[in-house]
Structure formats: C-alpha cells, structure tokens
Design a protein around this motif. Structure first.
Motif, PDB file in Angstrom:
ATOM      1  N   ASP A  56       0.782  -1.158   0.019  1.00 26.44           N
ATOM      2  CA  ASP A  56      -0.012  -0.116   0.129  1.00 26.44           C
ATOM      3  C   ASP A  56       0.941   1.175  -0.150  1.00 26.44           C
ATOM      4  OD1 ASP A  56      -1.945   2.112   0.353  1.00 26.44           O
ATOM      5  OD2 ASP A  56      -2.800   0.900   2.222  1.00 26.44           O
ATOM      6  N   PHE A  57       0.629   2.183  -0.660  1.00 32.11           N
ATOM      7  CA  PHE A  57       1.403   3.377  -0.786  1.00 32.11           C
ATOM      8  C   PHE A  57       1.329   4.152   0.372  1.00 32.11           C
ATOM      9  CE2 PHE A  57       3.706   6.905  -2.724  1.00 32.11           C
ATOM     10  CZ  PHE A  57       4.776   6.178  -3.013  1.00 32.11           C
ATOM     11  N   TYR A  58       0.063   4.441   1.120  1.00 26.05           N
ATOM     12  CA  TYR A  58      -0.045   5.418   2.309  1.00 26.05           C
ATOM     13  C   TYR A  58       0.030   4.628   3.485  1.00 26.05           C
ATOM     14  CZ  TYR A  58      -1.208   8.501  -1.585  1.00 26.05           C
ATOM     15  OH  TYR A  58      -1.158   9.089  -2.928  1.00 26.05           O
ATOM     16  N   LEU A  59       1.045   4.733   4.144  1.00 18.65           N
ATOM     17  CA  LEU A  59       1.334   3.805   5.265  1.00 18.65           C
ATOM     18  C   LEU A  59       1.754   4.771   6.584  1.00 18.65           C
ATOM     19  CD1 LEU A  59       3.697   1.412   3.666  1.00 18.65           C
ATOM     20  CD2 LEU A  59       1.448   1.015   4.426  1.00 18.65           C
ATOM     21  N   PRO A  60       1.491   4.736   7.640  1.00 16.79           N
ATOM     22  CA  PRO A  60       1.741   5.436   8.746  1.00 16.79           C
ATOM     23  C   PRO A  60       3.124   5.274   9.197  1.00 16.79           C
ATOM     24  CG  PRO A  60       0.675   3.409   9.625  1.00 16.79           C
ATOM     25  CD  PRO A  60       0.696   3.341   7.997  1.00 16.79           C
ATOM     26  N   GLN A  61       3.755   6.246   9.396  1.00 18.45           N
ATOM     27  CA  GLN A  61       5.112   6.583   9.850  1.00 18.45           C
ATOM     28  C   GLN A  61       6.185   6.414   8.534  1.00 18.45           C
ATOM     29  OE1 GLN A  61       5.739   3.093  12.211  1.00 18.45           O
ATOM     30  NE2 GLN A  61       4.527   3.918  13.844  1.00 18.45           N
ATOM     31  N   LYS A  62       5.921   5.725   7.512  1.00 18.98           N
ATOM     32  CA  LYS A  62       6.781   5.767   6.330  1.00 18.98           C
ATOM     33  C   LYS A  62       5.889   5.888   5.174  1.00 18.98           C
ATOM     34  CE  LYS A  62      10.932   2.935   7.574  1.00 18.98           C
ATOM     35  NZ  LYS A  62      11.888   3.947   7.851  1.00 18.98           N
ATOM     36  N   GLY A  99      -5.757   2.779  -3.465  1.00 18.30           N
ATOM     37  CA  GLY A  99      -7.026   3.238  -4.089  1.00 18.30           C
ATOM     38  C   GLY A  99      -7.186   4.889  -4.089  1.00 18.30           C
ATOM     39  N   PHE A 100      -6.122   5.274  -3.597  1.00 19.68           N
ATOM     40  CA  PHE A 100      -5.990   6.799  -3.452  1.00 19.68           C
ATOM     41  C   PHE A 100      -4.793   7.408  -4.206  1.00 19.68           C
ATOM     42  CE2 PHE A 100      -7.693   4.969   0.417  1.00 19.68           C
ATOM     43  CZ  PHE A 100      -9.072   5.295   0.343  1.00 19.68           C
ATOM     44  N   PHE A 101      -4.615   7.268  -5.526  1.00 17.51           N
ATOM     45  CA  PHE A 101      -3.755   8.152  -6.099  1.00 17.51           C
ATOM     46  C   PHE A 101      -4.157   8.358  -7.810  1.00 17.51           C
ATOM     47  CE2 PHE A 101      -2.256   3.659  -6.524  1.00 17.51           C
ATOM     48  CZ  PHE A 101      -2.527   3.319  -7.777  1.00 17.51           C
ATOM     49  N   GLY A 102      -3.682   9.636  -8.347  1.00 22.16           N
ATOM     50  CA  GLY A 102      -4.163   9.997  -9.466  1.00 22.16           C
ATOM     51  C   GLY A 102      -2.919  10.195 -10.467  1.00 22.16           C
ATOM     52  N   GLN A 103      -3.113  10.891 -11.622  1.00 25.98           N
ATOM     53  CA  GLN A 103      -2.081  10.712 -12.525  1.00 25.98           C
ATOM     54  C   GLN A 103      -0.657  11.100 -12.280  1.00 25.98           C
ATOM     55  OE1 GLN A 103      -2.548   9.417 -15.591  1.00 25.98           O
ATOM     56  NE2 GLN A 103      -0.430   9.433 -15.621  1.00 25.98           N
ATOM     57  N   GLU A 104      -0.789  12.312 -11.248  1.00 25.18           N
ATOM     58  CA  GLU A 104       0.433  12.756 -10.582  1.00 25.18           C
ATOM     59  C   GLU A 104       1.338  11.503  -9.853  1.00 25.18           C
ATOM     60  OE1 GLU A 104       2.275  15.879  -7.377  1.00 25.18           O
ATOM     61  OE2 GLU A 104       0.454  16.480  -8.561  1.00 25.18           O
ATOM     62  N   GLU A 105       0.525  10.816  -8.899  1.00 19.73           N
ATOM     63  CA  GLU A 105       1.090   9.637  -8.342  1.00 19.73           C
ATOM     64  C   GLU A 105       1.591   8.888  -9.408  1.00 19.73           C
ATOM     65  OE1 GLU A 105      -1.049  11.886  -5.300  1.00 19.73           O
ATOM     66  OE2 GLU A 105      -1.538  11.258  -7.112  1.00 19.73           O
ATOM     67  N   LEU A 106       0.800   8.398 -10.262  1.00 17.38           N
ATOM     68  CA  LEU A 106       1.236   7.339 -11.278  1.00 17.38           C
ATOM     69  C   LEU A 106       2.592   7.518 -12.025  1.00 17.38           C
ATOM     70  CD1 LEU A 106      -2.106   6.348 -12.922  1.00 17.38           C
ATOM     71  CD2 LEU A 106      -0.881   4.955 -11.726  1.00 17.38           C
ATOM     72  N   ASN A 107       2.636   8.978 -12.284  1.00 18.00           N
ATOM     73  CA  ASN A 107       3.871   9.392 -12.967  1.00 18.00           C
ATOM     74  C   ASN A 107       5.032   9.211 -11.914  1.00 18.00           C
ATOM     75  OD1 ASN A 107       2.458  10.258 -15.207  1.00 18.00           O
ATOM     76  ND2 ASN A 107       2.499  12.326 -14.622  1.00 18.00           N
ATOM     77  N   LYS A 108       4.559   9.531 -10.790  1.00 20.59           N
ATOM     78  CA  LYS A 108       5.889   9.225  -9.731  1.00 20.59           C
ATOM     79  C   LYS A 108       6.338   7.876  -9.543  1.00 20.59           C
ATOM     80  CE  LYS A 108       5.229  13.418  -6.918  1.00 20.59           C
ATOM     81  NZ  LYS A 108       4.829  13.971  -5.643  1.00 20.59           N
ATOM     82  N   PHE A 109       5.168   6.815  -9.715  1.00 24.84           N
ATOM     83  CA  PHE A 109       5.574   5.613  -9.606  1.00 24.84           C
ATOM     84  C   PHE A 109       6.365   5.233 -10.667  1.00 24.84           C
ATOM     85  CE2 PHE A 109       1.174   5.262  -7.322  1.00 24.84           C
ATOM     86  CZ  PHE A 109       1.753   5.719  -6.220  1.00 24.84           C
ATOM     87  N   VAL A 159       1.495  -1.377 -10.994  1.00 24.50           N
ATOM     88  CA  VAL A 159       0.199  -0.489 -10.090  1.00 24.50           C
ATOM     89  C   VAL A 159      -1.086  -1.154 -10.071  1.00 24.50           C
ATOM     90  CG1 VAL A 159      -0.670   1.684  -9.901  1.00 24.50           C
ATOM     91  CG2 VAL A 159       1.767   1.540 -10.657  1.00 24.50           C
ATOM     92  N   ILE A 160      -1.464  -1.329  -9.066  1.00 25.14           N
ATOM     93  CA  ILE A 160      -3.049  -2.023  -8.993  1.00 25.14           C
ATOM     94  C   ILE A 160      -3.903  -0.909  -8.221  1.00 25.14           C
ATOM     95  CG2 ILE A 160      -2.783  -3.729  -7.185  1.00 25.14           C
ATOM     96  CD1 ILE A 160      -4.256  -5.404  -9.038  1.00 25.14           C
ATOM     97  N   HIS A 161      -5.137  -0.871  -8.680  1.00 26.38           N
ATOM     98  CA  HIS A 161      -5.889   0.239  -8.007  1.00 26.38           C
ATOM     99  C   HIS A 161      -6.895  -0.731  -7.134  1.00 26.38           C
ATOM    100  CE1 HIS A 161      -5.420   3.681 -10.177  1.00 26.38           C
ATOM    101  NE2 HIS A 161      -4.986   3.150 -11.128  1.00 26.38           N
ATOM    102  N   LYS A 162      -7.014  -0.150  -5.947  1.00 28.61           N
ATOM    103  CA  LYS A 162      -8.015  -0.916  -5.103  1.00 28.61           C
ATOM    104  C   LYS A 162      -9.311  -0.212  -5.021  1.00 28.61           C
ATOM    105  CE  LYS A 162      -4.799  -1.907  -1.214  1.00 28.61           C
ATOM    106  NZ  LYS A 162      -4.587  -1.471   0.054  1.00 28.61           N
ATOM    107  N   PRO A 163     -10.160  -0.810  -5.012  1.00 25.73           N
ATOM    108  CA  PRO A 163     -10.342  -2.311  -4.665  1.00 25.73           C
ATOM    109  C   PRO A 163     -10.303  -3.098  -6.160  1.00 25.73           C
ATOM    110  CG  PRO A 163     -12.815  -1.685  -5.161  1.00 25.73           C
ATOM    111  CD  PRO A 163     -11.605  -0.273  -5.194  1.00 25.73           C
ATOM    112  N   PHE A 164      -9.414  -4.402  -5.976  1.00 24.67           N
ATOM    113  CA  PHE A 164      -9.159  -5.113  -7.264  1.00 24.67           C
ATOM    114  C   PHE A 164      -9.896  -6.466  -6.973  1.00 24.67           C
ATOM    115  CE2 PHE A 164      -5.669  -4.771  -4.192  1.00 24.67           C
ATOM    116  CZ  PHE A 164      -5.398  -6.489  -3.709  1.00 24.67           C
ATOM    117  N   ARG A 165      -9.990  -7.236  -8.170  1.00 23.51           N
ATOM    118  CA  ARG A 165     -10.565  -8.490  -8.392  1.00 23.51           C
ATOM    119  C   ARG A 165      -9.185  -9.449  -7.991  1.00 23.51           C
ATOM    120  NH1 ARG A 165     -15.168  -6.772  -9.461  1.00 23.51           N
ATOM    121  NH2 ARG A 165     -16.586  -6.621 -10.956  1.00 23.51           N
TER     122      ARG A 165
END
Length: 132
Positions: A65-71, A94-104, A112-118
């Motif tokens: 997950d990209f959004y983690l506490p502490q780090k 589940g919480f990123f847009g084009q700017e984050e995708l570019n950074k990834f 990269v996989i968007h939540k929720p996923f199958r």
C-alpha cells in the motif's frame, strides 16, 4: 487454482505484503495464499523493512500500500531498493491520480494496481511482473 493450471506458479513464490489496515492485510494475505503464493505480512513500513532485511533472498515480490503510517511509500521503496536494488514492487492503493502514477513510473515500480481489485486482476499483475 491447481498445479495443472497453466497460470499456477512454477515454484512457490514469496510475496512481502505491506498493508496498514489489519482487516485488508488478512483478506489480501488469504487471497494471495489461495492463488498459490507464500505471503509474509507487514502492517507498517518499519516492520516490512525488518522482514525484508532478514529474508531478502527468498522474497520474489513486494506488494505495498502506498499510504502507510510512519513511512510513506516513496520512503519505503527507497529503503527497499537500498537493500536490494533489483526488488520488484507492485504498488496497490485506492488513492492516487495521474501525478502519483507518474511518480511511480519515475521510481520504476514494476506495477500498479488500484484498490479495490479483483483476484484475477491481482493474479494477472503478479504473473506479469514475475514474468510467469
């Protein structure tokens, strides 16, 4: 999934799963195990780093997950790459847009996989990244 299924991994692959939500960590771990993977779970970035340091040689893939506490994800990704520059990482959030995708992409994440996923989406992304 069964050993005769052509999508079944050739050898049991080990995935380090990093998810701060304990409920989702449990569900995702169960799903990955059902898909035929061995899973090491971590609820925090520092915990993931400890596991990765101890078991680098056996870990085939990190799903985090990209959004983690502490780090945050960038910090964790950087530290994982300091330990093992070739580490394959899939970012799941589940919480990123084009700017984050570019950074990834700039950070050279393997997927990269968007939540929720199958389950099928996750399986396909993992097999693509692992070259299976």
């Amino acid at each position: 999934m069964h050993e005769n299924d052509p999508t079944f991994p050739k050898k049991l692959k080990v995935i380090l799963l990093v998810e701060d939500d304990e409920h989702f960590l449990s569900l995702e771990q169960e799903l990955l195990e059902h898909l035929g993977f061995r899973v090491l779970g971590a609820a925090r970035g520092d915990q993931a780093l400890d596991i990765f340091r101890q078991r680098t040689q056996e870990i085939d893939l990190v799903i985090m997950d990209f959004y983690l506490p502490q780090k945050d994800g960038y910090q964790l990704l950087h530290e994982l790459r300091t330990i093992a520059p070739q580490v394959k990482v899939i970012v799941a959030s589940g919480f990123f847009g084009q700017e984050e995708l570019n950074k990834f992409q700039q950070a050279r994440v393997a997927g990269v996989i968007h939540k929720p996923f199958r389950a099928k989406q996750l399986q396909e992304e993992i097999l693509r990244v692992l070259g299976e």
